[in-house]
Design a protein around this motif. Structure first.
Motif, PDB file in Angstrom:
ATOM      1  N   PHE A  65       0.857  -1.201   0.000  1.00  0.00           N
ATOM      2  CA  PHE A  65       0.000   0.000   0.000  1.00  0.00           C
ATOM      3  C   PHE A  65       0.893   1.251   0.000  1.00  0.00           C
ATOM      4  N   GLY A 111     -17.118  15.855  15.756  1.00  0.00           N
ATOM      5  CA  GLY A 111     -17.440  16.615  14.557  1.00  0.00           C
ATOM      6  C   GLY A 111     -17.067  15.912  13.262  1.00  0.00           C
ATOM      7  N   LEU A 113     -17.027  12.414  10.929  1.00  0.00           N
ATOM      8  CA  LEU A 113     -17.729  11.132  10.764  1.00  0.00           C
ATOM      9  C   LEU A 113     -16.950  10.126   9.911  1.00  0.00           C
ATOM     10  N   HIS A 114     -15.736  10.491   9.488  1.00  0.00           N
ATOM     11  CA  HIS A 114     -14.956   9.588   8.629  1.00  0.00           C
ATOM     12  C   HIS A 114     -14.368   8.457   9.471  1.00  0.00           C
ATOM     13  N   GLY A 117     -10.400   5.008   7.477  1.00  0.00           N
ATOM     14  CA  GLY A 117      -8.990   4.954   7.874  1.00  0.00           C
ATOM     15  C   GLY A 117      -8.831   4.540   9.327  1.00  0.00           C
ATOM     16  N   GLY A 157      -5.282   6.752  20.362  1.00  0.00           N
ATOM     17  CA  GLY A 157      -5.114   7.183  18.974  1.00  0.00           C
ATOM     18  C   GLY A 157      -6.294   8.019  18.527  1.00  0.00           C
ATOM     19  N   LEU A 158      -6.004   9.181  17.935  1.00  0.00           N
ATOM     20  CA  LEU A 158      -7.064  10.062  17.444  1.00  0.00           C
ATOM     21  C   LEU A 158      -6.943  10.185  15.931  1.00  0.00           C
ATOM     22  N   SER A 159      -8.102  10.108  15.261  1.00  0.00           N
ATOM     23  CA  SER A 159      -8.111  10.241  13.814  1.00  0.00           C
ATOM     24  C   SER A 159      -8.955  11.456  13.428  1.00  0.00           C
ATOM     25  N   LEU A 161     -10.169  13.645   9.619  1.00  0.00           N
ATOM     26  CA  LEU A 161     -10.073  13.730   8.155  1.00  0.00           C
ATOM     27  C   LEU A 161     -10.363  15.120   7.621  1.00  0.00           C
ATOM     28  N   GLY A 189      -4.417  10.777  10.130  1.00  0.00           N
ATOM     29  CA  GLY A 189      -5.510  11.212   9.267  1.00  0.00           C
ATOM     30  C   GLY A 189      -4.949  12.101   8.174  1.00  0.00           C
ATOM     31  N   ALA A 190      -5.666  12.150   7.042  1.00  0.00           N
ATOM     32  CA  ALA A 190      -5.127  12.814   5.851  1.00  0.00           C
ATOM     33  C   ALA A 190      -4.607  14.239   6.062  1.00  0.00           C
ATOM     34  N   ALA A 206       1.337   9.086  12.827  1.00  0.00           N
ATOM     35  CA  ALA A 206       1.539   7.978  11.882  1.00  0.00           C
ATOM     36  C   ALA A 206       0.740   8.283  10.614  1.00  0.00           C
ATOM     37  N   PRO A 207       1.384   8.149   9.457  1.00  0.00           N
ATOM     38  CA  PRO A 207       0.666   8.442   8.212  1.00  0.00           C
ATOM     39  C   PRO A 207      -0.249   7.307   7.778  1.00  0.00           C
ATOM     40  N   ASP A 208      -0.041   6.131   8.349  1.00  0.00           N
ATOM     41  CA  ASP A 208      -0.799   4.950   7.893  1.00  0.00           C
ATOM     42  C   ASP A 208      -0.873   3.905   9.019  1.00  0.00           C
ATOM     43  N   ALA A 212       1.228   3.383  12.635  1.00  0.00           N
ATOM     44  CA  ALA A 212       0.622   3.394  13.974  1.00  0.00           C
ATOM     45  C   ALA A 212       1.088   2.173  14.769  1.00  0.00           C
TER      46      ALA A 212
HETATM   47 CO1  B1M Z   1     -15.569  13.296   3.290  1.00  0.00          CO
HETATM   48  N1  B1M Z   1     -14.181  14.644   2.967  1.00  0.00           N
HETATM   49  N2  B1M Z   1     -16.778  14.677   3.944  1.00  0.00           N
HETATM   50  N3  B1M Z   1     -16.861  11.871   3.430  1.00  0.00           N
HETATM   51  N4  B1M Z   1     -14.357  12.224   2.338  1.00  0.00           N
HETATM   52  C1  B1M Z   1     -12.885  14.155   2.524  1.00  0.00           C
HETATM   53  C2  B1M Z   1     -11.960  13.872   3.706  1.00  0.00           C
HETATM   54  C3  B1M Z   1     -12.398  15.373   1.622  1.00  0.00           C
HETATM   55  C4  B1M Z   1     -10.853  15.461   1.508  1.00  0.00           C
HETATM   56  C5  B1M Z   1     -13.078  15.298   0.245  1.00  0.00           C
HETATM   57  C6  B1M Z   1     -12.703  16.476  -0.650  1.00  0.00           C
HETATM   58  O1  B1M Z   1     -13.228  17.542  -0.506  1.00  0.00           O
HETATM   59  N5  B1M Z   1     -11.771  16.256  -1.564  1.00  0.00           N
HETATM   60  C7  B1M Z   1     -13.045  16.594   2.370  1.00  0.00           C
HETATM   61  C8  B1M Z   1     -12.201  17.222   3.474  1.00  0.00           C
HETATM   62  C9  B1M Z   1     -11.607  18.566   3.049  1.00  0.00           C
HETATM   63  C10 B1M Z   1     -10.850  19.136   4.162  1.00  0.00           C
HETATM   64  O2  B1M Z   1     -11.277  19.288   5.265  1.00  0.00           O
HETATM   65  N6  B1M Z   1      -9.621  19.525   3.835  1.00  0.00           N
HETATM   66  C11 B1M Z   1     -14.322  15.970   2.892  1.00  0.00           C
HETATM   67  C12 B1M Z   1     -15.483  16.688   3.251  1.00  0.00           C
HETATM   68  C13 B1M Z   1     -15.424  18.177   3.017  1.00  0.00           C
HETATM   69  C14 B1M Z   1     -16.630  16.068   3.796  1.00  0.00           C
HETATM   70  C15 B1M Z   1     -17.927  16.721   4.214  1.00  0.00           C
HETATM   71  C16 B1M Z   1     -17.795  18.056   4.963  1.00  0.00           C
HETATM   72  C17 B1M Z   1     -18.771  16.872   2.929  1.00  0.00           C
HETATM   73  C18 B1M Z   1     -20.069  17.617   3.123  1.00  0.00           C
HETATM   74  O3  B1M Z   1     -20.962  17.114   3.768  1.00  0.00           O
HETATM   75  N7  B1M Z   1     -20.104  18.806   2.587  1.00  0.00           N
HETATM   76  C19 B1M Z   1     -18.582  15.650   5.098  1.00  0.00           C
HETATM   77  C20 B1M Z   1     -18.163  15.796   6.560  1.00  0.00           C
HETATM   78  C21 B1M Z   1     -18.913  14.872   7.443  1.00  0.00           C
HETATM   79  C22 B1M Z   1     -18.273  14.863   8.822  1.00  0.00           C
HETATM   80  O4  B1M Z   1     -17.323  14.166   9.028  1.00  0.00           O
HETATM   81  N8  B1M Z   1     -18.823  15.679   9.707  1.00  0.00           N
HETATM   82  C23 B1M Z   1     -17.983  14.413   4.514  1.00  0.00           C
HETATM   83  C24 B1M Z   1     -18.630  13.185   4.529  1.00  0.00           C
HETATM   84  C25 B1M Z   1     -18.116  12.021   4.000  1.00  0.00           C
HETATM   85  C26 B1M Z   1     -18.886  10.710   3.928  1.00  0.00           C
HETATM   86  C27 B1M Z   1     -19.741  10.452   5.173  1.00  0.00           C
HETATM   87  C28 B1M Z   1     -19.777  10.766   2.724  1.00  0.00           C
HETATM   88  C29 B1M Z   1     -17.718   9.673   3.666  1.00  0.00           C
HETATM   89  C30 B1M Z   1     -17.178   9.025   4.955  1.00  0.00           C
HETATM   90  C31 B1M Z   1     -17.665   7.594   5.106  1.00  0.00           C
HETATM   91  C32 B1M Z   1     -16.943   6.908   6.236  1.00  0.00           C
HETATM   92  O5  B1M Z   1     -15.811   7.221   6.595  1.00  0.00           O
HETATM   93  N9  B1M Z   1     -17.632   5.946   6.778  1.00  0.00           N
HETATM   94  C33 B1M Z   1     -16.640  10.582   3.101  1.00  0.00           C
HETATM   95  C34 B1M Z   1     -15.523  10.101   2.381  1.00  0.00           C
HETATM   96  C35 B1M Z   1     -15.519   8.626   2.047  1.00  0.00           C
HETATM   97  C36 B1M Z   1     -14.444  10.938   2.004  1.00  0.00           C
HETATM   98  C37 B1M Z   1     -13.239  10.594   1.108  1.00  0.00           C
HETATM   99  C38 B1M Z   1     -13.761  10.493  -0.295  1.00  0.00           C
HETATM  100  C39 B1M Z   1     -12.464   9.343   1.447  1.00  0.00           C
HETATM  101  C40 B1M Z   1     -11.963   9.273   2.900  1.00  0.00           C
HETATM  102  C41 B1M Z   1     -11.429   7.891   3.137  1.00  0.00           C
HETATM  103  O6  B1M Z   1     -12.089   7.043   3.695  1.00  0.00           O
HETATM  104  N10 B1M Z   1     -10.203   7.632   2.637  1.00  0.00           N
HETATM  105  C42 B1M Z   1     -12.311  11.855   1.330  1.00  0.00           C
HETATM  106  C43 B1M Z   1     -11.563  12.274   0.067  1.00  0.00           C
HETATM  107  C44 B1M Z   1     -10.293  11.501  -0.087  1.00  0.00           C
HETATM  108  O7  B1M Z   1      -9.600  11.196   0.873  1.00  0.00           O
HETATM  109  N11 B1M Z   1      -9.964  11.207  -1.310  1.00  0.00           N
HETATM  110  C45 B1M Z   1     -13.199  12.821   1.969  1.00  0.00           C
HETATM  111  C46 B1M Z   1      -9.607   6.293   2.698  1.00  0.00           C
HETATM  112  C47 B1M Z   1      -8.955   6.081   4.071  1.00  0.00           C
HETATM  113  C48 B1M Z   1      -8.312   4.691   4.110  1.00  0.00           C
HETATM  114  O8  B1M Z   1      -7.934   7.037   4.189  1.00  0.00           O
HETATM  115  O9  B1M Z   1      -9.073   8.149   6.168  1.00  0.00           O
HETATM  116  O10 B1M Z   1      -6.973   9.169   5.117  1.00  0.00           O
HETATM  117  P1  B1M Z   1      -7.779   7.968   5.482  1.00  0.00           P
HETATM  118  O11 B1M Z   1      -6.932   7.071   6.452  1.00  0.00           O
HETATM  119  C49 B1M Z   1      -5.595   6.727   6.142  1.00  0.00           C
HETATM  120  C50 B1M Z   1      -4.552   7.652   6.785  1.00  0.00           C
HETATM  121  O12 B1M Z   1      -4.993   8.985   6.885  1.00  0.00           O
HETATM  122  C51 B1M Z   1      -4.240   6.989   8.085  1.00  0.00           C
HETATM  123  O13 B1M Z   1      -4.416   5.595   7.825  1.00  0.00           O
HETATM  124  C52 B1M Z   1      -5.381   5.390   6.801  1.00  0.00           C
HETATM  125  C53 B1M Z   1      -4.890   4.339   5.848  1.00  0.00           C
HETATM  126  O14 B1M Z   1      -3.695   4.712   5.230  1.00  0.00           O
HETATM  127  N12 B1M Z   1      -4.983   7.300   9.307  1.00  0.00           N
HETATM  128  C54 B1M Z   1      -4.375   7.160  10.521  1.00  0.00           C
HETATM  129  C55 B1M Z   1      -6.251   7.675   9.509  1.00  0.00           C
HETATM  130  N13 B1M Z   1      -6.500   7.784  10.804  1.00  0.00           N
HETATM  131  C56 B1M Z   1      -5.367   7.475  11.458  1.00  0.00           C
HETATM  132  C57 B1M Z   1      -5.071   7.427  12.827  1.00  0.00           C
HETATM  133  C58 B1M Z   1      -3.765   7.057  13.202  1.00  0.00           C
HETATM  134  C59 B1M Z   1      -2.809   6.765  12.250  1.00  0.00           C
HETATM  135  C60 B1M Z   1      -3.092   6.807  10.895  1.00  0.00           C
HETATM  136  O15 B1M Z   1      -3.378   6.977  14.480  1.00  0.00           O
HETATM  137  C61 B1M Z   1      -4.302   7.152  15.496  1.00  0.00           C
END
Ligand code: B1M
Length: 221
Positions: A65, A111, A113-114, A117, A157-159, A161, A189-190, A206-208, A212
């Motif tokens: 990955f 605040g 809901l993601h 990850g 651990g806190l995540s 997005l 978190g991203a 941790a990036p991933d 962690a």
């Molecule tokens: Co949202 N969302 N979303 N979303 N969403 C993002 C994050 C966003 C980047 C999309 C975009 O605009 N391009 C953007 C954030 C922009 C920002 O703040 N800079 C965004 C937004 C704006 C929103 C809403 C505000 C949209 C709206 O309603 N207007 C809203 C917010 C809701 C809320 O949380 N209050 C929202 C809602 C949602 C859904 C509910 C529809 C859904 C979440 C479903 C769910 O999680 N059950 C969703 C999704 C799926 C995404 C994207 C498309 C994918 C996120 C994801 O799951 N990635 C995302 C865009 C993107 O990333 N391309 C986006 C895959 C996951 C494996 O990666 O979570 O980064 P990630 O985790 C990684 C690392 O970060 C790390 O390990 C993981 C694996 O490598 N990691 C940790 C994570 N936590 C860790 C903790 C650790 C260590 C590592 O230690 C403790």
């Protein structure tokens, strides 16, 4: 390495949950993590060795990955295969014959809901031998504090997005550190970075998921 153990590593790495699972296409009709774990236990292979195989499988897929050779769905399937193994190992954890490395409390901050990850991190950590308390999403600071009170030796651990919820994360880290200065808090978190983590006063970033696990294992005496 025992043939069954190598088979198990491959099942976890490639996300082969059980024989009935059609994924991955190249392993259709072959035993999966479920059946191979059962056979390993019948062959008197110890649960610690089986757990180590999970760890190896998750490490291999995690490295792929990191090199962009596989994607999130592959990680989720690997985690699912690992869960099939863990279902067999749970009784050993519960009986105390496998000792968990420690307790890891994880949640997505208030605040936010993601959880995809966060769930991956929880699964990797559990697969590497930690007890995981998953508080879910939109977790208020008070809930973290309350859970730490009930698990005084835990690591946390806190995540997050969203850039907006990073502020909540910083507040949560600070409050945890005021109440429990010796509790290790890692963040991910991203939108996070090592610098943001430092500014918040977290012990690590941790990036991933494998990062962690590495942080937690390093803190395990
Ligand atoms: Co949202 N969302 N979303 N979303 N969403 C993002 C994050 C966003 C980047 C999309 C975009 O605009 N391009 C953007 C954030 C922009 C920002 O703040 N800079 C965004 C937004 C704006 C929103 C809403 C505000 C949209 C709206 O309603 N207007 C809203 C917010 C809701 C809320 O949380 N209050 C929202 C809602 C949602 C859904 C509910 C529809 C859904 C979440 C479903 C769910 O999680 N059950 C969703 C999704 C799926 C995404 C994207 C498309 C994918 C996120 C994801 O799951 N990635 C995302 C865009 C993107 O990333 N391309 C986006 C895959 C996951 C494996 O990666 O979570 O980064 P990630 O985790 C990684 C690392 O970060 C790390 O390990 C993981 C694996 O490598 N990691 C940790 C994570 N936590 C860790 C903790 C650790 C260590 C590592 O230690 C403790």
């Amino acid at each position: 390495m025992h043939e069954l153990i190598e088979q198990l590593v491959v099942c976890v790495e490639r996300g082969k949950v059980n024989k009935a699972s059609p994924f991955p296409p190249g392993m259709k009709g072959t035993d999966g993590a479920d059946e191979v774990t059962q056979r390993a236990l019948e062959a008197a292979i110890g649960p610690e060795v089986i757990l180590q195989a999970c760890n190896e499988g998750m490490t291999r897929i995690g490295e792929k990955f990191g090199r962009n050779e596989v994607f999130v769905p592959d990680l989720l399937m690997a985690a699912k295969a690992m869960n099939a193994v863990m279902a067999h190992l749970k009784p050993f954890f519960q009986s105390g014959s496998i000792k968990a490395k420690g307790t890891f409390v994880i949640g997505t901050v208030a605040g936010d809901l993601h959880d995809i990850g966060k769930n991956l991190v929880a699964m990797f950590v559990e697969g590497s031998g930690w007890k995981v308390v998953d508080l879910g999403v939109d977790v208020k600071t008070a809930k973290f504090i309350d859970t730490i009170e009930r698990n005084p030796d835990c690591l946390v651990g806190l995540s997050a997005l969203l850039t907006t919820t990073m502020a909540m994360m910083a507040k949560t880290v600070k409050e945890i550190k005021v109440r429990f200065p010796d509790t290790t808090v890692i963040v991910g978190g991203a939108p996070l970075s090592i610098n943001a983590a430092k500014e918040m006063g977290a012990n690590g970033y941790a990036p991933d998921p494998q990062g962690a696990v590495a942080l937690l294992n390093a803190s395990h005496k």
